[in-house]
Design an enzyme around this catalytic site. Structure first.
Site, PDB file in Angstrom:
ATOM      1  CB  SER A  46      36.422  46.552  31.507  1.00  0.00           C
ATOM      2  OG  SER A  46      37.827  46.505  31.543  1.00  0.00           O
ATOM      3  CB  CYS A  86      42.849  40.637  35.894  1.00  0.00           C
ATOM      4  SG  CYS A  86      43.735  40.049  34.510  1.00  0.00           S
ATOM      5  CD  GLU A  97      38.954  53.817  33.295  1.00  0.00           C
ATOM      6  OE1 GLU A  97      38.752  52.616  33.505  1.00  0.00           O
ATOM      7  OE2 GLU A  97      39.229  54.270  32.169  1.00  0.00           O
ATOM      8  CD  GLU A 130      49.626  45.287  45.027  1.00  0.00           C
ATOM      9  OE1 GLU A 130      50.181  44.558  45.854  1.00  0.00           O
ATOM     10  OE2 GLU A 130      48.481  45.100  44.615  1.00  0.00           O
ATOM     11  CB  CYS A 169      34.130  47.366  38.963  1.00  0.00           C
ATOM     12  SG  CYS A 169      34.167  48.515  37.558  1.00  0.00           S
ATOM     13  CB  CYS A 206      37.575  45.410  40.548  1.00  0.00           C
ATOM     14  SG  CYS A 206      39.241  46.087  40.446  1.00  0.00           S
ATOM     15  CB  CYS A 245      50.261  44.471  34.529  1.00  0.00           C
ATOM     16  SG  CYS A 245      48.599  44.901  35.073  1.00  0.00           S
ATOM     17  CG  ASN A 270      42.012  36.426  39.295  1.00  0.00           C
ATOM     18  OD1 ASN A 270      42.350  35.253  39.272  1.00  0.00           O
ATOM     19  ND2 ASN A 270      42.401  37.301  38.385  1.00  0.00           N
ATOM     20  CB  CYS A 292      40.014  52.422  40.925  1.00  0.00           C
ATOM     21  SG  CYS A 292      39.154  52.528  39.319  1.00  0.00           S
TER      22      CYS A 292
END
Ligand code: SAH
Length: 373
Positions: free
Chosen positions: A242, A365, A186, A110, A134, A137, A123, A322, A130
Site C-alpha cells: 500500500s 476496501c 495489518e 469483518e 492511516c 482508512c 477478503c 472509498n 489496526c
C-alpha cells in the site's frame, strides 16, 4: 481528519485472553497430542480435519464416523466455535457478502466474499482493529484491539467455502480460489498467525484447505523487516504494497509507518520480494482527489518504480478512494484517474483500476470498521 495523528502500534496490548485452540492452529501431530491430553483417541484428529477442511462440515450431527458418545468432546477439543456471525449484508445480487463476526471475547471483525464469473475471492481480517493509523482508512481510526489467531483467520475463509459448497451463493456450488489479506488489520504486524493461516489454507486435504498459494495476496503498509522475512519463506504468495504516494512528504501523512521506513526502503523491499520469489508485486494506490492524484505524482511514481528495473516486477493497482465518514478525502475525478493511468502506462508500468464492489454495504476496501454492534 483534523485531530492529532494516532500513534503507531506494532504490538497488541499485553494480557489479552487467547481464543480456544482449534485444529487450524495446530500441526497434524499437535492435533493428535491435544486429543490425547484431553483423554481422547489421537487418531480421531484426522477424521476431524477431514470434516473441517474437506467435507466442510460444521454440524457435529453430520460427523457420523465419530462415536456418538464422544462426538461432542472431540468437536469441542479441536473444533470449538471461534466466531458467530452477527450480521450478513449482501450486494451485487448476493455475489458480494459481508459478514460481521463476533469473536469469543466480543471483538468484532469483518470479512467479504466476492464471487466473479471465473473465481471467488475472500477478503479477510487479520487483526481486530489496526495499529497503523492511516487517516483515510476506517479501520485505522479505531486503533488495534488484538491480533487474530491462525484459526480465526482460517475460519473466515472456511465459512465462505461452506456457503459456496452448499450453493448459498448465486452461481451454483463452488470453492474459494483467492484469499486477500485486505480486510481489517495489518497482516505483517501479526506475522506468525498470518503465516500459519497461509500454511493451513495451502496444505492439501485432509490436513488443510488445499488452495494454491498463488491465489493468496498479502497486503501491507510496508513493514520492511517482515517483507524481507516473507521473501525467505519459499511460499509463492502475492505481495501487495500500500504505497499511496511516491514521495515521503505525502506518504508520511497518508501511511504514517513511512516515518519509520521511507518510500525508497519500502519499494526496495517490494522489489527484493519480486526478485527472490519471481512473483510480480502489486502496488496499491488509493486515488484521493487533489491529494495524491496529480499528473506529476503519476510521473514520479513511474520513475520511482522504474528505477528498480523494467523487467515486469511490478504493477500498479489504483483503488478509487472509498470516503469514510468525517474524512476530508474523496475519490479522484475520472479524468484525473484516466490521466494517471495513461502516464503510468506510458512509463511502462501495467496499471489497473480496482472495481469497487460492495460499496453500498460498506464492504469495499478501507471501509471495514465493525462499529455496528
Ligand atoms: N493493512 C493492510 C491491509 C489493509 S486494507 C494494508 O494497508 O495494505 C487493503 C487496502 O485498502 C490497502 O491498500 C489500504 O490502504 C486500502 N484502503 C484503506 N482505506 C481505504 C479507503 N478508504 N479507500 C480505498 N482504499 C482504502
Amino acid at each position: 481528519m483534523t485531530g492529532q495523528p494516532l500513534p503507531l502500534v506494532f504490538e497488541e496490548p499485553k494480557g489479552r485472553r487467547k481464543p480456544p485452540p482449534h485444529l487450524a492452529d495446530l500441526t497434524p501431530e499437535e492435533r493428535k497430542a491435544r486429543l490425547e491430553e484431553l483423554g481422547l483417541p489421537g487418531f480421531r484428529a484426522t477424521q476431524l480435519a477431514t470434516h473441517y477442511f474437506t467435507r466442510l462440515a460444521d454440524d457435529p450431527a453430520q460427523m457420523t464416523d465419530l462415536p456418538a458418545g464422544q462426538r461432542e468432546q472431540l468437536v469441542e477439543g479441536l473444533l470449538p466455535t471461534l466466531m458467530t456471525p452477527l450480521k450478513v449484508s449482501q450486494a451485487d445480487g448476493g455475489t458480494t457478502r459481508k459478514t460481521l463476526w463476533r469473536l469469543f471475547d466480543g471483538a468484532l471483525v469483518e470479512s467479504v466474499l466476492m464471487r466473479y464469473s471465473d473465481r471467488t475471492t475472500m477478503c479477510v481480517s487479520s487483526q481486530a482493529g489496526c495499529g497503523m493509523a492511516c487517516p483515510f482508512c476506517a479501520t485505522g481510526q479505531g486503533g488495534l484491539q488484538r491480533n487474530m489467531s491462525t484459526a480465526e483467520i482460517v475460519e473466515q475463509v472456511l465459512a465462505g467455502a461452506r456457503a459456496l459448497d452448499r450453493g448459498e451463493v448465486p452461481g451454483g456450488p463452488g470453492r474459494v480460489n483467492n484469499v486477500v489479506f485486505m480486510g481489517m488489520g495489518e497482516p505483517m504486524a501479526n506475522y506468525k498467525a498470518v503465516m500459519g493461516s497461509v500454511r493451513a489454507l495451502t496444505t492439501p486435504g485432509p490436513h488443510g484447505y488445499g488452495m494454491s498459494a498463488r491465489g493468496i495476496t498479502i497486503s501491507t503498509v510496508g513493514l520492511v523487516p517482515r517483507m524481507e522475512q516473507l521473501a525467505t519463506e519459499g511460499i509463492p504468495v502475492t505481495l501487495a504494497l500500500s504505497l499511496h504516494a511516491p514521495d515521503d512528504e505525502l506518504r508520511n501523512e497518508l501511511v504514517p509507518v513511512n516515518t519509520r521506513w521511507s518510500v525508497h526502503e519500502t519499494v526496495a523491499a517490494a522489489w527484493n520480494y519480486a526478485k527472490v520469489t519471481k512473483r510480480r508485486v502489486s502496488i496499491e494506490y488509493a486515488m484521493m482527489r487533489d491529494i495524491n492524484d496529480q499528473a506529476w505524482r503519476a510521473d514520479l511514481l513511474g520513475e520511482v518504480l522504474m528505477s528498480y528495473g523494467d523487467w515486469g516486477w511490478v504493477h500498479v493497482n489504483l483503488i478509487p478512494l472509498n470516503p469514510t465518514p468525517g474524512s476530508k478525502w474523496t475519490a479522484s475525478r475520472k479524468a484525473d484517474e484516466r490521466e494517471f493511468v495513461r502516464r503510468l502506462e506510458a512509463a511502462g508500468i501495467p496499471t489497473t483500476v480496482r472495481d469497487t464492489r460492495g460499496q453500498e454495504i460498506d464492504g469495499a476496501c478501507g471501509q471495514l470498521a465493525a462499529t455496528e454492534a
